[in-house]
Design an enzyme around this catalytic site. Structure first.
Site, PDB file in Angstrom:
ATOM      1  N   CYS A 180       1.022  -1.347  -0.376  1.00 59.01           N
ATOM      2  CA  CYS A 180       0.261  -0.413  -0.571  1.00 59.01           C
ATOM      3  C   CYS A 180       0.959   1.599   0.089  1.00 59.01           C
ATOM      4  O   CYS A 180       2.168   1.009  -0.034  1.00 59.01           O
ATOM      5  CB  CYS A 180      -1.049   0.095   0.833  1.00 59.01           C
ATOM      6  SG  CYS A 180      -0.290  -0.095   2.417  1.00 59.01           S
ATOM      7  N   ASN A 184       2.296   1.139   4.663  1.00 64.27           N
ATOM      8  CA  ASN A 184       3.110  -0.154   5.502  1.00 64.27           C
ATOM      9  C   ASN A 184       2.407   0.164   6.464  1.00 64.27           C
ATOM     10  O   ASN A 184       3.169  -0.573   7.396  1.00 64.27           O
ATOM     11  CB  ASN A 184       3.982   0.004   4.962  1.00 64.27           C
ATOM     12  CG  ASN A 184       4.168  -1.847   5.058  1.00 64.27           C
ATOM     13  OD1 ASN A 184       5.907  -1.874   5.218  1.00 64.27           O
ATOM     14  ND2 ASN A 184       2.955  -2.332   5.199  1.00 64.27           N
ATOM     15  N   CYS A 191      -1.371   0.781   7.508  1.00 66.82           N
ATOM     16  CA  CYS A 191      -2.929   0.449   7.420  1.00 66.82           C
ATOM     17  C   CYS A 191      -3.292  -0.315   7.039  1.00 66.82           C
ATOM     18  O   CYS A 191      -3.465  -1.660   7.678  1.00 66.82           O
ATOM     19  CB  CYS A 191      -3.490   1.879   7.012  1.00 66.82           C
ATOM     20  SG  CYS A 191      -3.354   3.464   8.176  1.00 66.82           S
ATOM     21  N   ARG A 192      -3.468  -0.962   5.368  1.00 67.88           N
ATOM     22  CA  ARG A 192      -3.970  -1.974   5.219  1.00 67.88           C
ATOM     23  C   ARG A 192      -2.756  -2.819   4.707  1.00 67.88           C
ATOM     24  O   ARG A 192      -3.278  -3.842   4.832  1.00 67.88           O
ATOM     25  CB  ARG A 192      -3.993  -1.185   2.991  1.00 67.88           C
ATOM     26  CG  ARG A 192      -5.418  -0.441   3.840  1.00 67.88           C
ATOM     27  CD  ARG A 192      -6.050   0.655   1.903  1.00 67.88           C
ATOM     28  NE  ARG A 192      -4.226   1.340   1.842  1.00 67.88           N
ATOM     29  CZ  ARG A 192      -4.234   1.698   0.884  1.00 67.88           C
ATOM     30  NH1 ARG A 192      -5.426   2.018  -0.312  1.00 67.88           N
ATOM     31  NH2 ARG A 192      -3.472   3.150   0.158  1.00 67.88           N
ATOM     32  N   SER A 193      -1.731  -2.967   4.149  1.00 73.18           N
ATOM     33  CA  SER A 193      -1.050  -4.221   3.432  1.00 73.18           C
ATOM     34  C   SER A 193      -0.883  -4.426   5.412  1.00 73.18           C
ATOM     35  O   SER A 193      -0.758  -5.880   4.567  1.00 73.18           O
ATOM     36  CB  SER A 193       0.736  -3.781   2.748  1.00 73.18           C
ATOM     37  OG  SER A 193       1.626  -2.681   3.342  1.00 73.18           O
ATOM     38  N   ASP A 244      -8.250   3.874   1.910  1.00 76.08           N
ATOM     39  CA  ASP A 244      -7.468   4.419   2.276  1.00 76.08           C
ATOM     40  C   ASP A 244      -8.337   4.702   3.370  1.00 76.08           C
ATOM     41  O   ASP A 244      -8.783   5.632   3.259  1.00 76.08           O
ATOM     42  CB  ASP A 244      -6.496   5.204   2.011  1.00 76.08           C
ATOM     43  CG  ASP A 244      -5.389   5.150   2.691  1.00 76.08           C
ATOM     44  OD1 ASP A 244      -5.599   5.116   3.800  1.00 76.08           O
ATOM     45  OD2 ASP A 244      -4.476   6.170   2.261  1.00 76.08           O
TER      46      ASP A 244
HETATM   47  P1  4NP Z   1      -1.639   2.953   4.306  1.00 76.15           P
HETATM   48  O1  4NP Z   1      -2.422   4.264   4.897  1.00 76.15           O
HETATM   49  O2  4NP Z   1      -1.330   2.819   3.064  1.00 76.15           O
HETATM   50  O3  4NP Z   1      -3.113   1.649   3.865  1.00 76.15           O
HETATM   51  O4  4NP Z   1      -0.562   2.392   5.101  1.00 76.15           O
HETATM   52  C1  4NP Z   1      -1.695   6.088   4.680  1.00 76.15           C
HETATM   53  C2  4NP Z   1      -1.182   5.679   5.733  1.00 76.15           C
HETATM   54  C3  4NP Z   1      -0.200   7.031   6.014  1.00 76.15           C
HETATM   55  C4  4NP Z   1      -0.156   7.679   4.767  1.00 76.15           C
HETATM   56  C5  4NP Z   1      -1.239   7.398   3.666  1.00 76.15           C
HETATM   57  C6  4NP Z   1      -2.221   6.146   3.636  1.00 76.15           C
HETATM   58  N1  4NP Z   1      -0.363   8.881   5.228  1.00 76.15           N
HETATM   59  O5  4NP Z   1      -0.355   9.857   5.248  1.00 76.15           O
HETATM   60  O6  4NP Z   1       1.347   9.393   5.868  1.00 76.15           O
END
Ligand code: 4NP
Length: 145
Positions: A3, A6, A8-10, A119
């Site tokens: 993602c 790294n 939240c989702r992955s 997200d």
């Molecule tokens: P992820 O979510 O891609 O599912 O880990 C996010 C985590 C952090 C951010 C964006 C999305 N960020 O902008 O810091």
């Protein structure tokens, strides 16, 4: 499992897939990474940790890292969470064989429909829904092996 951050989702996808392959008695290596580097070294987001824990999955041994070109060699399959991730990862591919390893994870349950895992970073209430769609997608992938 890839993602953006790294965190939240992955990490959820990694934890879920590991649980399913354990149940299926498979011996696969599963890892996750982010296209971005900002959260490298961090634990998964607390909301992902709590959501996974509610489903009996521990994410606290995970630490974020950035996706690297060597991952194309290391892994047979690269599941991305959304269309932007797919674009970013495919841009790093050096060969058609590597490019062909990249697939949206929701293709496992909605083939060819370009569905993205939303997200949940800015949506405290989004984590359970993300868990459930990843659970379905990982279950579908494992059941075909
Ligand atoms: P992820 O979510 O891609 O599912 O880990 C996010 C985590 C952090 C951010 C964006 C999305 N960020 O902008 O810091």
């Amino acid at each position: 499992m890839v993602c953006l951050g790294n965190i939240c989702r992955s990490p959820l996808a990694e934890g879920i897939m590991k649980q399913k392959i354990g149940e299926a008695g498979l011996q696969w290596e599963v890892d996750s990474a982010g296209t971005g580097h900002w959260h490298a070294g961090q634990l998964p987001d607390p909301r992902s940790i709590v959501t996974a824990r509610q489903h009996g999955i521990d994410l606290t041994d995970q630490r974020a890292r950035q996706f690297q070109v060597a991952d194309f060699e290391q892994f047979d399959k690269i599941f991305v969470m959304d269309i932007q991730n797919r674009r970013d990862v495919q841009r790093l591919a050096r060969t058609d064989e590597h490019r062909a390893k990249v697939e949206l994870i929701l293709d496992q349950i909605h083939p060819g429909q370009d569905h993205s895992v939303p997200d949940p970073y800015y949506d405290d209430n989004g984590f359970e829904a993300v868990f459930l769609m990843l659970d379905q997608a990982c279950g579908a992938f494992v059941s075909t092996r």
